[in-house]
Design a protein around this motif. Structure first.
Motif, mmCIF file in Angstrom:
data_model
loop_
_atom_site.group_PDB
_atom_site.id
_atom_site.type_symbol
_atom_site.label_atom_id
_atom_site.label_comp_id
_atom_site.label_asym_id
_atom_site.label_seq_id
_atom_site.Cartn_x
_atom_site.Cartn_y
_atom_site.Cartn_z
ATOM 1 N N UNK A 57 0.838 -1.201 0.000
ATOM 2 C CA UNK A 57 0.000 0.000 0.000
ATOM 3 C C UNK A 57 0.869 1.246 0.000
ATOM 4 N N UNK A 58 1.884 1.218 0.846
ATOM 5 C CA UNK A 58 2.803 2.352 0.917
ATOM 6 C C UNK A 58 3.414 2.654 -0.445
ATOM 7 N N UNK A 59 3.918 1.609 -1.074
ATOM 8 C CA UNK A 59 4.548 1.796 -2.378
ATOM 9 C C UNK A 59 3.530 2.325 -3.383
ATOM 10 N N UNK A 60 2.353 1.742 -3.363
ATOM 11 C CA UNK A 60 1.309 2.112 -4.316
ATOM 12 C C UNK A 60 0.860 3.561 -4.157
ATOM 13 N N UNK A 61 0.750 4.002 -2.884
ATOM 14 C CA UNK A 61 0.236 5.348 -2.613
ATOM 15 C C UNK A 61 1.338 6.380 -2.439
ATOM 16 N N UNK A 62 2.578 5.985 -2.722
ATOM 17 C CA UNK A 62 3.701 6.907 -2.550
ATOM 18 C C UNK A 62 3.811 7.471 -1.141
ATOM 19 N N UNK A 63 3.529 6.636 -0.172
ATOM 20 C CA UNK A 63 3.717 7.048 1.222
ATOM 21 C C UNK A 63 5.169 6.776 1.578
ATOM 22 N N UNK A 64 5.866 7.822 2.017
ATOM 23 C CA UNK A 64 7.312 7.668 2.179
ATOM 24 C C UNK A 64 7.707 7.099 3.534
ATOM 25 N N UNK A 65 6.833 7.232 4.531
ATOM 26 C CA UNK A 65 7.267 6.825 5.866
ATOM 27 C C UNK A 65 6.154 6.101 6.598
ATOM 28 N N UNK A 66 6.556 5.136 7.426
ATOM 29 C CA UNK A 66 5.579 4.430 8.265
ATOM 30 C C UNK A 66 4.854 5.371 9.213
ATOM 31 N N UNK A 67 5.465 6.496 9.517
ATOM 32 C CA UNK A 67 4.853 7.414 10.482
ATOM 33 C C UNK A 67 3.547 8.003 9.934
ATOM 34 N N UNK A 68 3.341 7.895 8.611
ATOM 35 C CA UNK A 68 2.087 8.362 8.015
ATOM 36 C C UNK A 68 0.918 7.421 8.287
ATOM 37 N N UNK A 69 1.242 6.238 8.810
ATOM 38 C CA UNK A 69 0.185 5.301 9.187
ATOM 39 C C UNK A 69 -0.706 5.969 10.227
ATOM 40 N N UNK A 70 -2.013 5.878 10.035
ATOM 41 C CA UNK A 70 -2.952 6.546 10.943
ATOM 42 C C UNK A 70 -2.717 6.166 12.393
ATOM 43 N N UNK A 71 -2.133 4.984 12.590
ATOM 44 C CA UNK A 71 -1.825 4.521 13.933
ATOM 45 C C UNK A 71 -1.105 5.587 14.747
ATOM 46 N N UNK A 72 -0.122 6.255 14.134
ATOM 47 C CA UNK A 72 0.706 7.200 14.883
ATOM 48 C C UNK A 72 -0.001 8.532 15.146
ATOM 49 N N UNK A 73 -1.039 8.810 14.383
ATOM 50 C CA UNK A 73 -1.834 10.007 14.638
ATOM 51 C C UNK A 73 -2.798 9.793 15.806
#
Lengths: 469, 469, 469
Positions: free
Chosen positions: C43-59
Motif C-alpha cells: 500500500x505504501x509503495x502504491x500510494x507513494x507514502x514515504x514513511x511508516x509514520x504516516x500510518x494513521x496509527x501514529x496520529x
C-alpha cells in the motif's frame, strides 16, 4: 475562637470573579497559534510542510498528557497520605491547578509570546505544557502548607505563585538564557522555597493540637503510592516535554528514566538504615524516590551520559531521605518551618542540586561530545547568544538558580504576609489536617457494619426495616 | 525462632553495592545511541532523514510509557489484593523493578547490542522497553512468592532472573530466530516457571499459620483492580511496543485489544459457574481477564485475524479461571507449589498457550495472506534466515517455547536453593503476608474513631485535649 | 420474595453464547484494514507514502489509549463512590465494556464501513476508538441504574444500547452530516436519556429500603476521584481522538482543556454556595467538574476560540452542579426517575448544551475565521455536501441533537420494558447497591483487628493458633 472557617461567601466570590476575569482576558488576548488554527492548511502550503504529522502536536501530545496526569493525579494523590485529608489533597489540588493553568497561559503568554503586532498571545500544545509546568510550582508549594490553609488561601497563593513564576521564568530562560527544560530551578527550586517561605510566615506554634490527624493510615498510604508512581513513571515525559525535537526529547527521557531508577535503591537503603531492624518508612518511599527526577530537570537534555544520570539519582536518594530523617525536624524546631509533605527534601534541595548539576554539565560541554551543531542546538546558541561559550553558559545557569531561590524566598514571604490576614477562613490549630472543616463528609456509621458479628448485623437490619415502616 | 527478619545490614548493603556496580558498569559500557545523541543532527543529514519525527522515539514512546505504567502500577497494584501486604506489593515491586531495569540494560546490551568495534552498548527508547520487558519476567515470578520472602531475597531473585532472561532471550530470539514481540514465551512462560520453581524450593509446610493474613478485604480488592485495569488497558501497547513500524504495531494492537475483550466474557462465565448462585469471584476478575493478553504475546503481530484473536482470548479466559478453581489447589497439595497470586494460571499456562498459538500461526503463514514482502518483514526472513520457510519457523517457535520452560524451571530451582540459605531475613511462617515485618506501619488507632458513637468521640477528643495540655 | 438473584445459569449462558456469536460474526465480517494488514508495505509503495509514520496509527494511538483508560478506569472508578458497590461498579463496567466494544465494531462496521464489494468490514485504530465511544454511551446509561440491576440486565442493556447507538450515529453523522467528534449528541445525550428512560421504566417505589447502602464512605469517595481525574485529564483526547489530522486534533485538545478548567471553578463555587458554612460536596466535585468536557463534544473541533471554550465550561459547571442540588430530587419525586450517579446532570443536560453550542458555532462559522479550505475541511463540505452553507449545517446539527434525544428516550423505554421481565435476576429493593448479591465478598472480620487493643489482639491470635492446631 478567632477562627471562622465559613467560606460560603469568599470561595464562591473568588471562583466566580476570577473565572470571569479569565474569560475577559482570554477574549482580549488569547488566540489559536498557526498549528491549531483552521488556517493550518494554508500554513502547510506556505511553509512546504508535506504532512500533518509535522504539526508540533504529534511531537508533544503524548508527553503533555503524561504531564497532565502528574499534575492532577500525581500531585493530588501524593498528598492523600494523611488519614483524613484526602478530599482536601485531591480536591484542592484539582481546584488550584484548574485556575492556575488559565492564569499561567496569560502570564506566560504576556512574558514569552505576546505578538507585538497583533497584541495577541497565540497558544498551542507547548503553551499547555508550560501552563501545567507553571501550576506544578504552585502545587509543590501547596505541599508545605497542606492541611493548614483554606481553599481561598490556596487560590490566592496560586494567583501570586503563577505571577512570580512567570517573571522568574522570564528572567532565567529569556534574559539569562539559561536552559531548564524540566524545571529544576524554575519549577522545583522556586516552588519549594515559595512554599517553605509561606509556611514560615504562617507558622503555627500550637499545631501539635491537631497531632492526632497528622499521621497516615494503611489505606491512605496506599492511595499516596498512586500519586508517587504516576509521578515517578511519567517524570521522563515531564523532563522531555518541551526539549528539542528528536535527540533532545529522546535523551531527556533516557536520563530521567535512569536517574529515577538509581534514586529508588538509595532511598530504600537509607530508609532501611534509619529504622530499627531495617524496616522501611513509607514517607521515604513515597517522596524521596522522586528526587532524582527533580535533580535531572535541568541536565536531562544535556549529554550528561547514562552513568552521569545514575550518579545524580544515587546522591539525591541519599540526600532526600536524610532530609526527611534529619533536616525536616530541624527546620521545624529551629527555623519554625512546618513542612507537611517535606517539600524541602523532595523539591527544594533536589532542585538546587539540579541547578548545580546543570551548571556544571553545561560548563563542561564540548564540541567533541555534542558535535558542532549539536552544541548550538542543545544550548540554543543562536541570535544574541551565538557567541556565548559553555563556561559562560554554566555561569548563567548558576545565576538562574540564585534567581529562583530569591524569588521563592522573598515572594513567599510577601505572599505569606498577605495570607496571614484573618479574612481567609483558615482552620484553627486543632482542626488542621481535617477534611471536616471544608468538606461535607459521608456518615461513616455504616462502614463498619461489616465488622459486626452476623447476629448483631441481623438485628441492625431489622432496626432499619422498622425505621422504614 | 530461627527467623531473623532484621535486614538493616543486608538490605542497605545490597542496594548500595549493586547501585555502585551499576554506575561503574554503565560508565564503562552504556552510551546514547545515534537517535538520542546530540550528533543526531549529523546522522539525519548523513542518512537523508528529512524530519525529526522519523526518530524512533516518536514511534515507540507512547507505547513505552504504557508499558512503564504496567510494570510499576499494573504489577504493583495487582498484588495489593492481600489485606495487609499492600506496602510490600507496591513497594518491593518498585524496588526490584528499579534495580532490574538497570541490570537488564546491561545484560540485554551485552547479548544483543554490544558494538564489537567500540565495546559499547548504545541505548535508545527500544532498549528501555526491552529493559521493562525483562523486569516484567521477574515481577511475574514475584507473584508466586508474594508475602513469603524478604526484599533482599527479591533483589537476589531479580539479579539472577534478569541474567537468565537475557540468556534465554538471546537463544530464543537470536539463535533460534523465533518471533516473540509481546513475550508469551520469553517473558510470561519463563517468568511464570521461574517463580513457580522458586516457590517450590521455598515450600513452607506450615504456611497455614499465617492463613488469617492470606485473604483480601474490600478495599484491598478495589486497589487490586487498579492494577488489573492498567494491565488490561495497556496490554495492546505491551504486545506492540517493539513490533515493526507501521502495520506491525497497528495489527498487534488490534489483536490484543480483541483477545482481551473476549477473555473477560469467558472469565466471568466460568467464575459465575463456579460459585453458588452464580456470584463472581474477584480473584478471577482480577487475574484471568488478563490471560488473553499473555496468550497473544507471540502471535499479536502475525496475521492471526481478528476472529483468531477472539478465539485465543475465549479459551484463555476459560483455562485461566479453571486454573484458579482446580489447578492451584492441586499444585499446592500435590506438587507443594504455593503460588500466592496464581501466576501459573495468569502467566505460565497462557504463556505456553501463546507459544503454541504463535508456532501454529507462524507455520500456517502464507504469501497470499501476508504478501511477499509482508511475510519477509513479519518474520524477518532476511540475512542468515532469508531461506527459512514458515514451517521451519513454526518449529523454531515451538523450540523457543521449550527453551523458556527449561530456563524457568531449572533456573528457578537453582536460584531457589540459593534463596533457601538462612541469611536473607525471610519471615517466619506465622508472619507471612504481613507488612508489619518489613515496614513501619501507621498507628491505626485513630482511623476507627469515625465508627465511635458521637458521645464517645466527644470524650475521646477531650482526652486528646487533656493530653495536649 | 419474588426476587431470585441466582444468575448461575443466565450469566454464563449469555456470556458464552454472545461471545461465540461474536467470534462467528467476526470470522465472517471483520478484517484488518490496509494500514494494519501485512500488505501495508505494498500500500505504501502504491500510494507513494514515504514513511511508516504516516500510518494513521501514529496520529491516533496515544489518544486511543487515553480514551481506553477513560472507558475502563474512568467510568469504572467514577462509580465506586457507593460504600459497598465498588466491585459492581468496576467489575460490571469491565464486563459490559468488553462485550460492547466487540458488538460495536460489528454494528458500526455494518453501518459505516461495510465494503460493498467484499462484504467485509475493515478495521483499524479509528474503528477501535469508535467502538470505545459507542461503549461510552452504554456506560453512561449504566450510571442511572447503578446498583439496581443484575449483570445480565446490563449485558442486555448494552446489546440494545450499542445497536441503537449505531443507528442514531448513522443518521446523525452520515444522513444529516452533522459533526460530532466528541459525541455531545451521539454519545452523551443519547447515553444519558437512554439510561434515564430505562431507569424510569424500572422505577422502584421502595428503593428507600436500601437507603443505608446508598451513601459513600471516605475511602470510596477517594476511589471515585481516581475515576473523575482520569476522565477529566483525558477528555481532551476523547474530544480530539477522531477529529482531523493536524489542526483539528490540536484545536480540539486546547478547547477541551480550557473548558474543563473553567468548569472546575464554577462547580466549586456553586457547591460551596449550596452548603452551610460553604463546605464542598464530593458528589459535585466528582461529577460536575466533567460537564465542560461533555458540552464541548461537538464544538471542540470548531473555531469556538479559547474564551468561547471557557464560557461553555463556565455555564456547564453551574448548571450541572445545580442539577445535582435541585433537578435530581425533582426528577426522582415527580418523574420517578431514580438516577444513581446523576447522569442527567453530568451527561444528558451538558450533552444537550453541547449540541446547541455546536449548532450555533457551526451556523456562525465564516470563511474569514476558518479560511476557505479550513471551512471545507472542518465541516467536511465535500461530495454530496459541497454546497451546504454553514447556516444549513447549523440546522442539521440541531436536528441531530433531536435525533439523539428521541433515540435515547424511546429506545430506553422499549429496552426498559424488556428489562422489566422477571427473568434477569435483579436484586430486591432492600438489596440494591450491595455487592453481596453478585459477588463473593471477602470476610472482613480481620480488617478491624488493627483497632483492637494489643492485648485483645494477642488473644485473638491465640485463638487462631488454636484453630490451626
Amino acid at each position: 475562637m478567632l477562627f471562622n472557617t465559613n467560606i460560603r461567601l469568599t470561595l464562591p466570590v473568588v471562583c466566580f470573579v476570577w473565572q470571569i476575569a479569565m474569560i475577559i482576558l482570554f477574549g482580549v488576548f488569547i488566540r489559536y497559534d498557526e498549528e491549531s488554527d483552521a488556517h493550518w492548511v494554508e500554513t502547510k502550503a506556505h511553509d512546504n510542510i508535506t504532512s500533518d504529522i509535522e504539526n508540533d502536536f504529534y511531537f508533544r501530545y503524548p508527553s503533555f498528557q503524561d504531564v497532565h496526569v502528574m499534575i492532577f493525579v500525581g500531585f493530588g494523590f501524593l498528598m492523600t497520605f494523611l488519614k483524613r485529608y484526602s478530599f482536601g489533597a485531591v480536591g484542592f489540588n484539582f481546584l488550584i491547578a484548574s485556575f492556575g493553568l488559565q492564569w499561567a497561559l496569560l502570564m506566560q503568554g504576556w512574558f514569552h509570546s505576546l505578538d507585538p503586532q497583533t497584541g495577541k498571545i497565540f497558544i498551542g500544545i507547548e503553551s499547555l505544557i508550560n501552563a501545567d509546568f507553571c501550576v506544578a510550582g504552585c502545587l509543590i508549594a501547596y505541599g508545605a502548607v497542606l492541611g493548614k490553609v483554606s481553599p481561598v488561601q490556596l487560590l490566592v497563593m496560586t494567583l501570586f505563585g503563577v505571577t512570580l513564576f512567570a517573571v522568574e521564568e522570564y528572567i532565567i530562560l529569556n534574559l539569562l538564557h539559561a536552559r531548564d527544560a524540566g524545571g529544576s530551578m524554575v519549577i522545583h527550586t522556586f516552588g519549594g522555597y515559595y512554599g517553605l517561605s509561606i509556611s514560615r510566615v504562617l507558622y503555627r506554634p500550637n499545631l501539635h493540637q491537631s497531632k492526632r490527624m497528622q499521621g497516615s493510615v494503611y489505606h491512605s498510604d496506599t492511595f499516596a503510592m498512586i500519586g508517587t508512581l504516576f509521578l515517578w513513571m511519567f517524570w521522563p515525559s515531564f523532563n522531555s516535554a518541551i526539549t528539542d525535537h528528536g535527540d533532545g526529547q529522546h535523551r531527556a527521557v533516557i536520563n530521567t528514566y535512569l536517574g529515577l531508577a538509581s534514586t529508588v535503591l538509595t532511598t530504600v537503603a537509607i530508609s532501611s538504615l534509619s529504622q530499627k531492624t531495617g524496616k522501611l518508612d513509607m514517607v521515604h518511599i513515597q517522596n524521596s524516590t522522586l528526587a532524582g527526577g527533580v535533580a535531572l530537570g535541568t541536565a536531562a537534555e544535556f549529554m550528561i551520559s547514562p552513568y552521569g544520570a545514575l550518579i545524580v539519582g544515587f546522591f539525591c536518594g541519599i540526600i532526600s531521605t536524610m532530609g526527611y530523617i534529619f533536616i525536616s525536624p530541624f527546620l521545624e524546631k529551629t527555623l519554625k518551618i512546618q513542612d507537611t509533605c517535606g517539600i524541602h527534601n523532595l523539591h527544594a534541595m533536589p532542585g538546587v542540586i539540579g541547578g548545580i548539576v546543570g551548571a556544571i554539565t553545561a560548563a563542561a560541554a564540548s564540541e567533541s561530545v555534542y558535535g558542532k551543531q549539536g552544541l548550538i542546538n542543545t544550548f540554543d546558541f543562536t541570535g544574541d547568544f551565538k557567541d556565548r561559550t559553555v563556561l559562560t553558559q554554566g555561569g548563567y545557569q548558576a545565576a538562574g538558580m540564585c534567581v529562583s531561590i530569591v524569588f521563592g524566598v522573598v515572594g513567599g514571604a510577601i505572599v505569606g504576609s498577605i495570607l496571614k490576614l484573618p479574612i481567609w477562613g483558615d482552620p484553627a490549630d486543632q482542626n488542621c489536617f481535617d477534611d471536616e472543616v471544608y468538606w461535607e463528609l459521608p456518615d461513616e456509621e455504616e462502614e463498619h457494619q461489616g465488622s459486626i458479628p452476623p447476629i448483631l448485623e441481623y438485628n441492625n437490619h431489622m432496626i432499619h426495616k422498622q425505621q422504614d415502616l
